[in-house]
Every structure is written in structure tokens, then in C-alpha cells.
Write a protein that holds these residues in place. Structure first.
Motif, PDB file in Angstrom:
ATOM      1  N   ASP A  59       0.823  -1.208   0.000  1.00 42.29           N
ATOM      2  CA  ASP A  59       0.000   0.000   0.000  1.00 42.29           C
ATOM      3  C   ASP A  59       0.856   1.256   0.000  1.00 42.29           C
ATOM      4  O   ASP A  59       0.364   2.354  -0.232  1.00 42.29           O
ATOM      5  N   ARG A  60       2.137   1.090   0.322  1.00 44.12           N
ATOM      6  CA  ARG A  60       3.105   2.185   0.262  1.00 44.12           C
ATOM      7  C   ARG A  60       4.484   1.563   0.201  1.00 44.12           C
ATOM      8  O   ARG A  60       4.671   0.417   0.595  1.00 44.12           O
ATOM      9  N   LEU A  99      -0.193   0.730  -9.852  1.00 42.00           N
ATOM     10  CA  LEU A  99       0.606   1.457  -8.866  1.00 42.00           C
ATOM     11  C   LEU A  99       0.301   2.950  -8.823  1.00 42.00           C
ATOM     12  O   LEU A  99       0.868   3.664  -7.988  1.00 42.00           O
ATOM     13  N   GLN A 100      -0.557   3.430  -9.691  1.00 39.06           N
ATOM     14  CA  GLN A 100      -0.875   4.849  -9.728  1.00 39.06           C
ATOM     15  C   GLN A 100      -1.265   5.337  -8.334  1.00 39.06           C
ATOM     16  O   GLN A 100      -2.146   4.769  -7.699  1.00 39.06           O
ATOM     17  N   GLY A 101      -0.570   6.359  -7.858  1.00 39.45           N
ATOM     18  CA  GLY A 101      -0.872   6.947  -6.561  1.00 39.45           C
ATOM     19  C   GLY A 101      -0.215   6.260  -5.379  1.00 39.45           C
ATOM     20  O   GLY A 101      -0.381   6.713  -4.240  1.00 39.45           O
ATOM     21  N   LEU A 102       0.531   5.175  -5.615  1.00 36.80           N
ATOM     22  CA  LEU A 102       1.195   4.490  -4.509  1.00 36.80           C
ATOM     23  C   LEU A 102       2.158   5.462  -3.819  1.00 36.80           C
ATOM     24  O   LEU A 102       3.041   6.023  -4.464  1.00 36.80           O
ATOM     25  N   CYS A 141       6.191   7.298 -12.962  1.00 35.14           N
ATOM     26  CA  CYS A 141       5.401   6.107 -12.655  1.00 35.14           C
ATOM     27  C   CYS A 141       4.069   6.433 -11.963  1.00 35.14           C
ATOM     28  O   CYS A 141       3.293   5.535 -11.657  1.00 35.14           O
ATOM     29  N   GLY A 142       3.832   7.706 -11.696  1.00 40.43           N
ATOM     30  CA  GLY A 142       2.581   8.095 -11.046  1.00 40.43           C
ATOM     31  C   GLY A 142       2.547   7.770  -9.564  1.00 40.43           C
ATOM     32  O   GLY A 142       1.478   7.643  -8.977  1.00 40.43           O
ATOM     33  N   LEU A 143       3.719   7.650  -8.945  1.00 40.29           N
ATOM     34  CA  LEU A 143       3.781   7.381  -7.515  1.00 40.29           C
ATOM     35  C   LEU A 143       3.696   8.701  -6.754  1.00 40.29           C
ATOM     36  O   LEU A 143       4.137   9.738  -7.240  1.00 40.29           O
TER      37      LEU A 143
END
Length: 185
Positions: A59-60, A99-102, A141-143
Motif C-alpha cells: 500500500d506504500r 501502482l498509480q498513486g502508490l 510512474c505516477g507514484l
């Protein structure tokens, strides 16, 4: 319970004081999984499938390592090349998109003083500037980039100072976990 994945990328954690001390300080925090990547892949040959699944179950993410000549250790670069290249360039729809937003946090140790990491300091760049490639990776990567945890004078810390840094790390990690938990509606 949510899961926080801490990937440790130290070339020889058994000889480390600072990184080993930091990992010891967060060992036992609920929902935190610590993985010594160098121990699992001593030759640097990353099992992409295992690592993709490990990352997708988190989750992170925390990437912890010692700064070496202003860069990451080779094992961290090998992991990024194997895992993120696969997830974001080969299997984006089935893996990378998930993984978007991770949330991602960097935990880095440096041997020099904070004063050395200034525009006019011995190292010419701030630590945040030196972390720019990882921040760019997170962006690509959108992290969700989080404030890094930085320990200076890693090799010169007294046992008491190291314990204090470990407590600071555990506190920052706990605060970050709470702040990044999905909000109930």
C-alpha cells in the motif's frame, strides 16, 4: 491492515551501523515488511516476477539505501531497471497502472554533514537535488512522492545519536503511514 514495504538496498547490511540501526528501529511496526534486497539477490539478478508481486501487494513503498558517490547503490538501480521497466514499459495495463498513486518515501543515509549538502557546500548540491532522479522516477510512474527521511554523518554517529535517528525514522514512518491511509467515507 495496510502494508508498508521497506526495501533495503545496502551492499552489506551486516557491516552497516546506520542502515542496520534504522531497520532495527522500524522492525515490528504493524504492517511493515522489511526486505533486504541485496541479501536476496547477491549477484544483482532480480527476479522480476517476485518483485512485481511484492510491489503490487504493498500500500506504500520505502526505498532505503546509503548514498554512494551521489547515487544509489547498484542493487537499487538493478531493481528499478528490472521491476519498473517491466511494470511500466512491458506490462503497464496489467501492472504499472495498478501502482498509480502508490505513496513512496526515500530513506537515505549520507556520510557527510548537512552543511556539505548545500549550494556552496563541499558537495555543491542539496540532498533533495541529488534525489531528483528518484523523484523523476516517482513522477513518471505516477507514484505519490513523500518527504524523504535523511540521515547525515551516518558513519560518525554515536550510539546515542544513532538511536535518536532510529526513533526519528520510526516516528516519521508511523506518521506517514497514518497520513497515507485511505480515508473512510
Amino acid at each position: 491492515m495496510s502494508k508498508t514495504l521497506v526495501l533495503a538496498f545496502h551492499p552489506d547490511i551486516a557491516r552497516s551501523r546506520a542502515n542496520a540501526g534504522l531497520l532495527s528501529a522500524i522492525h515490528g511496526i504493524d504492517g511493515v515488511e522489511i526486505v533486504d534486497v541485496q541479501r536476496i539477490y547477491p549477484g544483482g539478478d532480480i527476479d522480476t516476477d517476485v518483485e512485481v508481486n511484492r510491489l503490487l501487494a504493498a500500500d506504500r513503498l520505502v526505498l532505503q539505501y546509503p548514498m554512494q558517490w551521489y547515487a544509489t547503490p547498484a542493487i537499487l538501480q538493478a531493481w528499478l531497471d528490472a521491476v519498473l521497466t517491466h511494470m511500466f514499459y512491458i506490462s503497464y495495463e496489467s501492472e504499472g497502472r495498478r501502482l498509480q498513486g502508490l505513496p513512496v518515501m526515500i530513506s537515505v543515509t549520507a556520510g557527510n554533514t548537512p552543511e556539505a549538502y548545500r549550494k556552496n557546500g563541499r558537495n555543491m548540491f542539496t540532498m533533495l537535488e541529488l534525489l531528483a532522479p528518484l523523484r523523476a522516477m516517482a513522477h513518471r510512474c505516477g507514484l505519490a512522492w513523500s518527504s524523504p527521511f535523511i540521515v547525515y554523518r551516518a558513519n560518525g554517529l554515536s550510539p546515542g545519536e544513532l538511536k535518536l535517528e532510529g526513533s526519528r525514522y520510526a516516528q516519521q514512518l508511523n506518521n506517514w503511514i497514518v497520513a497515507s491511509e485511505p480515508q473512510s467515507v
